[in-house]
Design a protein around this motif. Structure first.
Motif: not given
Length: 110
Positions: A1, A6-7, A15, A18-19, A22-23, A25-26
């Motif tokens: 982040g 990304l926003d 992209r 990566l989105l 992010k959704e 999670g790790i």
């Protein structure tokens, strides 16, 4: 982040990947470990659960630490096995050797 914003409306290659990450999670954590048996862990060696039945990941770096008088390493494992003291098994050339997750840095000057 903190590396990629990304926003913003900028579109770039990767992209969407990566989105999605992010959704989700790790999923994995980078942990330090010390060997509790004989053997030096090396890059690419397999990491298993304590009983040796479940493949968890692999060693990213490992060596013998003369100042600690033991073998140490770093590995990617599932988040469920990242707690300090968690038991692991490292496959060193076909022999499963016990290890445990320890805090990093491995050595702290007094």
């Amino acid at each position: 982040g903190w590396v990629v914003k990304l926003d913003k409306s900028n579109d770039f290659i990767g992209r969407s990947a990566l989105l999605a990450a992010k959704e989700r999670g790790i999923q994995r954590a980078l942990v330090g470990f010390q060997m509790n048996g004989r053997g030096i862990p090396r890059q690419g060696y397999a990491v298993y659960s304590a009983d040796g039945s479940t493949h968890l990941g692999e060693v990213t770096s490992g060596t013998q630490a003369p100042s600690l008088n033991r073998a140490i390493g770093i590995a990617f494992v599932p988040k469920s096995h990242e707690a300090i003291g968690s038991a692991l098994t490292i496959d060193i050339r076909g022999i499963k050797v016990p290890a445990e997750v320890v805090s990093t840095p491995f050595y702290k000057r007094s």
